[in-house]
Structure formats: structure tokens, C-alpha cells
Scaffold this motif. Structure first.
Motif, short mmCIF file in Angstrom:
data_model
loop_
_atom_site.label_atom_id
_atom_site.label_comp_id
_atom_site.label_asym_id
_atom_site.label_seq_id
_atom_site.Cartn_x
_atom_site.Cartn_y
_atom_site.Cartn_z
N ILE A 90 -7.77 -8.60 17.10
CA ILE A 90 -6.57 -7.82 17.40
C ILE A 90 -6.29 -6.86 16.24
N SER A 91 -6.52 -7.31 15.01
CA SER A 91 -6.36 -6.43 13.85
C SER A 91 -7.32 -5.26 13.91
N LEU A 92 -8.55 -5.53 14.29
CA LEU A 92 -9.53 -4.43 14.45
C LEU A 92 -9.05 -3.43 15.50
N LEU A 93 -8.52 -3.96 16.59
CA LEU A 93 -8.01 -3.10 17.66
C LEU A 93 -6.87 -2.22 17.16
N ILE A 94 -5.95 -2.82 16.43
CA ILE A 94 -4.81 -2.06 15.90
C ILE A 94 -5.29 -1.00 14.91
N PHE A 95 -6.21 -1.35 14.03
CA PHE A 95 -6.74 -0.35 13.08
C PHE A 95 -7.50 0.75 13.82
N GLY A 96 -8.18 0.41 14.90
CA GLY A 96 -8.87 1.42 15.70
C GLY A 96 -7.90 2.40 16.33
N VAL A 97 -6.81 1.88 16.88
CA VAL A 97 -5.77 2.73 17.49
C VAL A 97 -5.16 3.63 16.42
N LEU A 98 -4.82 3.07 15.26
CA LEU A 98 -4.26 3.88 14.18
C LEU A 98 -5.27 4.93 13.69
N GLY A 99 -6.54 4.55 13.63
CA GLY A 99 -7.57 5.49 13.23
C GLY A 99 -7.67 6.67 14.19
N LEU A 100 -7.57 6.39 15.49
CA LEU A 100 -7.60 7.49 16.47
C LEU A 100 -6.39 8.40 16.29
N LYS A 101 -5.24 7.82 16.04
CA LYS A 101 -4.03 8.62 15.85
C LYS A 101 -4.16 9.52 14.63
N PHE A 102 -4.59 8.95 13.52
CA PHE A 102 -4.63 9.73 12.29
C PHE A 102 -5.84 10.67 12.20
N SER A 103 -6.84 10.48 13.04
CA SER A 103 -7.99 11.37 13.00
C SER A 103 -7.88 12.50 14.03
N SER A 104 -6.80 12.52 14.82
CA SER A 104 -6.61 13.59 15.79
C SER A 104 -6.24 14.88 15.08
N ASN A 105 -6.72 15.98 15.62
CA ASN A 105 -6.37 17.29 15.11
C ASN A 105 -4.91 17.60 15.40
N GLU A 106 -4.21 18.24 14.47
CA GLU A 106 -2.83 18.66 14.72
C GLU A 106 -2.78 19.62 15.90
N GLU A 107 -3.78 20.48 16.02
CA GLU A 107 -3.79 21.45 17.11
C GLU A 107 -3.84 20.75 18.46
N GLU A 108 -4.60 19.67 18.55
CA GLU A 108 -4.70 18.92 19.80
C GLU A 108 -3.35 18.30 20.17
N LYS A 109 -2.59 17.89 19.18
CA LYS A 109 -1.32 17.24 19.45
C LYS A 109 -0.26 18.24 19.91
N ASN A 110 -0.33 19.46 19.40
CA ASN A 110 0.75 20.41 19.64
C ASN A 110 0.49 21.39 20.77
N GLU A 111 -0.75 21.59 21.14
CA GLU A 111 -1.04 22.57 22.17
C GLU A 111 -1.51 21.85 23.44
N PRO A 112 -0.87 22.15 24.59
CA PRO A 112 -1.32 21.55 25.83
C PRO A 112 -2.74 21.99 26.14
N GLN A 113 -3.50 21.10 26.75
CA GLN A 113 -4.87 21.43 27.12
C GLN A 113 -4.84 22.27 28.39
N ASN A 114 -5.62 23.34 28.40
CA ASN A 114 -5.72 24.20 29.57
C ASN A 114 -7.09 23.96 30.20
N LEU A 115 -7.14 23.09 31.19
CA LEU A 115 -8.41 22.73 31.80
C LEU A 115 -8.97 23.84 32.68
N GLU A 116 -8.10 24.72 33.20
CA GLU A 116 -8.56 25.78 34.08
C GLU A 116 -9.34 26.85 33.30
N ALA A 117 -9.04 27.03 32.04
CA ALA A 117 -9.69 28.08 31.24
C ALA A 117 -11.09 27.67 30.81
N LYS A 118 -11.44 26.40 30.93
CA LYS A 118 -12.75 25.93 30.46
C LYS A 118 -13.82 26.08 31.51
#
Length: 118
Positions: A90-118
Motif C-alpha cells: 500500500i505504501s508503494l501504491l501511495i508513493f506511486g500515486v504521489l510520483g505521478l502527481k509530482f511528475s506531471s507537467n504544469e502545462e498538462e494540469k492547466n490546459e484542457p486537452q484538445n483531442l479533436e486537434a490531434k
């Protein structure tokens, strides 16, 4: 705000996962209704978060919060077996979730994804 939505959805996932066990196979009406409401609200917040967080990250965090939280609640409040190996994973799982959060790009968090443009 997307991360707040994701955490809310994940916490509500803990509620509906536990609610399933209390609904007695959806034969007990009150816990069944509460479980279904929690499930719908949980997925609403999860879907809102995915407008700004990549699907792979959002799904991993959502299910990680749900799985880890449900396991902890089960051990602490519902009499499930507690073991060091469970706590370790469970500790590994929690650290994995935190790792995903902290390794995300700021741009990904703030800009909505536009799937139609891809």
C-alpha cells in the motif's frame, strides 16, 4: 482544480467500493442507493479531472486512491488482516500515486486537452 476533482473522485471511490460490500449484493436497498450515488458522483469528478490531466495519469491516480484507501479502511475499520507486506505494498501504491502527481507537467494540469486537434 483538476487534481482536486481527481482526489474527490478517488475518495468517493473508496466509499462506493465499501458500499458494495454493505449492499449485500445490491439486495439491501439503502446501502445500494448510497453506493450507486457515490459511484455516479465519483465518476463525475473523475471525468471532470480528465479534461486537464492525461488519461493514463488520471486513471492510475483514481484507482490508486481507491485501492489504497479501501485497503486501509478494510484493515483499520472492517477487521481485515493486517500484515507488513500489505502495508508495504500500500505504501508503494501511495508513493506511486504521489510520483505521478509530482511528475506531471504544469502545462498538462492547466490546459484542457484538445483531442479533436490531434
Amino acid at each position: 482544480m483538476a487534481w482536486i476533482y481527481l482526489v474527490i473522485g478517488g475518495v468517493l471511490e473508496i466509499g462506493w467500493a465499501i458500499g458494495i460490500s454493505f449492499s449485500d449484493g445490491f439486495t439491501d436497498l439503502t446501502p445500494s442507493i448510497i453506493t450507486i450515488l457515490l459511484l455516479l458522483i465519483s465518476f463525475y469528478f473523475f471525468a471532470k479531472s480528465m479534461k486537464m490531466i492525461p488519461i493514463g495519469t488520471a486513471y492510475a491516480v483514481f484507482t490508486g486512491i481507491g485501492a489504497g484507501g479501501t485497503s486501509i479502511i478494510g484493515m483499520v475499520f472492517l477487521g481485515e488482516e493486517i500484515s507488513l507486506i500489505k502495508i508495504g505494498f500500500i505504501s508503494l501504491l501511495i508513493f506511486g500515486v504521489l510520483g505521478l502527481k509530482f511528475s506531471s507537467n504544469e502545462e498538462e494540469k492547466n490546459e484542457p486537452q484538445n483531442l479533436e486537434a490531434k
